[in-house]
Design a protein around this motif. Structure first.
Motif, short mmCIF file in Angstrom:
data_model
loop_
_atom_site.label_atom_id
_atom_site.label_comp_id
_atom_site.label_asym_id
_atom_site.label_seq_id
_atom_site.Cartn_x
_atom_site.Cartn_y
_atom_site.Cartn_z
N MET A 1 35.56 33.45 29.14
CA MET A 1 34.16 33.05 29.03
C MET A 1 33.25 33.99 29.82
O MET A 1 32.14 34.31 29.39
N ALA A 2 33.74 34.45 30.96
CA ALA A 2 32.95 35.39 31.76
C ALA A 2 32.72 36.68 31.00
O ALA A 2 31.61 37.23 31.00
N THR A 3 33.77 37.16 30.34
CA THR A 3 33.67 38.42 29.60
C THR A 3 32.82 38.27 28.34
O THR A 3 32.00 39.14 28.04
N ASP A 4 33.04 37.18 27.61
CA ASP A 4 32.40 37.02 26.30
C ASP A 4 31.01 36.39 26.34
O ASP A 4 30.21 36.61 25.44
N VAL B 1 29.40 31.44 39.11
CA VAL B 1 30.56 31.68 38.24
C VAL B 1 31.32 32.90 38.73
O VAL B 1 32.55 32.88 38.84
N SER B 2 30.61 33.96 39.06
CA SER B 2 31.24 35.18 39.57
C SER B 2 32.01 34.89 40.86
O SER B 2 33.16 35.33 41.02
N THR B 3 31.40 34.16 41.76
CA THR B 3 32.05 33.82 43.03
C THR B 3 33.29 32.96 42.80
O THR B 3 34.33 33.18 43.41
N ARG B 4 33.17 31.98 41.89
CA ARG B 4 34.32 31.13 41.56
C ARG B 4 35.51 31.95 41.06
O ARG B 4 36.65 31.70 41.44
N LEU B 5 35.24 32.92 40.20
CA LEU B 5 36.31 33.75 39.66
C LEU B 5 36.94 34.61 40.76
O LEU B 5 38.17 34.75 40.81
N ARG B 6 36.13 35.18 41.64
CA ARG B 6 36.68 36.00 42.72
C ARG B 6 37.52 35.17 43.67
O ARG B 6 38.60 35.60 44.11
N VAL B 7 37.07 33.97 44.00
CA VAL B 7 37.83 33.08 44.89
C VAL B 7 39.14 32.69 44.22
O VAL B 7 40.20 32.68 44.86
N ALA B 8 39.10 32.38 42.93
CA ALA B 8 40.33 32.02 42.21
C ALA B 8 41.32 33.19 42.21
O ALA B 8 42.52 32.99 42.39
N LEU B 9 40.81 34.39 42.05
CA LEU B 9 41.66 35.58 42.07
C LEU B 9 42.32 35.75 43.44
O LEU B 9 43.52 36.02 43.53
N LYS C 1 26.57 41.19 36.23
CA LYS C 1 27.38 41.52 35.05
C LYS C 1 28.64 42.26 35.47
O LYS C 1 29.75 41.91 35.05
N ASP C 2 28.50 43.25 36.32
CA ASP C 2 29.65 44.02 36.79
C ASP C 2 30.63 43.14 37.56
O ASP C 2 31.85 43.26 37.38
N GLU C 3 30.12 42.27 38.41
CA GLU C 3 30.99 41.38 39.18
C GLU C 3 31.76 40.44 38.27
O GLU C 3 32.95 40.19 38.48
N LEU C 4 31.08 39.90 37.26
CA LEU C 4 31.75 39.00 36.31
C LEU C 4 32.84 39.75 35.55
O LEU C 4 33.96 39.25 35.41
N GLU C 5 32.51 40.94 35.05
CA GLU C 5 33.51 41.72 34.30
C GLU C 5 34.69 42.13 35.18
O GLU C 5 35.84 42.07 34.74
N ASP C 6 34.42 42.54 36.40
CA ASP C 6 35.49 42.97 37.30
C ASP C 6 36.43 41.81 37.62
O ASP C 6 37.65 41.97 37.58
N ALA C 7 35.86 40.66 37.95
CA ALA C 7 36.70 39.50 38.28
C ALA C 7 37.48 39.03 37.05
O ALA C 7 38.68 38.71 37.16
N LYS D 1 46.26 28.89 32.31
CA LYS D 1 45.55 29.11 31.04
C LYS D 1 44.06 28.78 31.18
O LYS D 1 43.22 29.44 30.59
N LYS D 2 43.76 27.76 31.97
CA LYS D 2 42.36 27.41 32.18
C LYS D 2 41.63 28.52 32.92
O LYS D 2 40.47 28.83 32.62
N LEU D 3 42.29 29.15 33.87
CA LEU D 3 41.68 30.26 34.60
C LEU D 3 41.50 31.47 33.68
O LEU D 3 40.47 32.16 33.75
N LEU D 4 42.46 31.70 32.81
CA LEU D 4 42.31 32.78 31.84
C LEU D 4 41.16 32.48 30.87
O LEU D 4 40.45 33.39 30.45
N ALA D 5 40.99 31.20 30.53
CA ALA D 5 39.87 30.81 29.67
C ALA D 5 38.55 31.07 30.37
O ALA D 5 37.59 31.54 29.76
N ALA D 6 38.49 30.77 31.67
CA ALA D 6 37.27 31.02 32.44
C ALA D 6 36.97 32.52 32.49
O ALA D 6 35.81 32.94 32.38
N ALA D 7 38.02 33.33 32.62
CA ALA D 7 37.85 34.79 32.62
C ALA D 7 37.33 35.25 31.26
O ALA D 7 36.45 36.12 31.18
#
Length: 130
Positions: A99-102, A73-81, A117-123, A91-97
């Motif tokens: 979900m990562a935070t919450d 999940v962390s890698t997916r978010l960084r690649v998307a960024l 945890k830090d990678e998820l929050e940062d991405a 909006k779907k990417l913001l929803a994924a972000a």
């Protein structure tokens, strides 16, 4: 599963099945999101997600598959960024972000996976403020 088990062994087959289950949970949570709710999970949905995601824990140790899933999940978010290239996130990417935070970052924290945890929050933060 039988083909994976024959080629790579039982442990790899178990990981594959567990990853499929975790992905199904994630997809179920995504289906519950919509524009009217601001693409955010309710506290009840977060609790349900945490319960479902941690159901695989055994002997008070996190599942290796869950660690792999959170890393993915962390890698997916960084690649998307990286692929945004100055565009506004969907909006779907913001929803994924969200979900990562919450959901995913607190889960990683409870499991003692501070780096994930830090990678998820940062991405998630970078996507939310892109």
């Amino acid at each position: 599963r039988q083909q994976v088990e024959a080629a790579y062994g039982e442990k790899a087959a178990v990981h594959l099945v567990e990853l499929q289950q975790l992905t199904a949970i994630e997809q179920m949570l995504f289906r519950q999101l919509d524009d009217e709710k601001g693409w955010l999970l309710s506290s009840g949905q977060i609790d349900l997600g945490l319960s479902l995601l941690t159901a695989q824990r055994t002997q008070n140790r996190p599942s290796a598959t869950l660690i792999i899933f959170l890393t993915h999940v962390s890698t997916r978010l960084r690649v998307a960024l990286e692929n945004l290239r100055g565009e506004e996130p969907s909006k779907k990417l913001l929803a994924a972000a969200s979900m990562a935070t919450d959901l995913y970052a607190p889960l990683a924290n409870v499991m003692g996976l501070g780096q994930i945890k830090d990678e998820l929050e940062d991405a998630a933060f970078a996507l939310s403020h892109a």
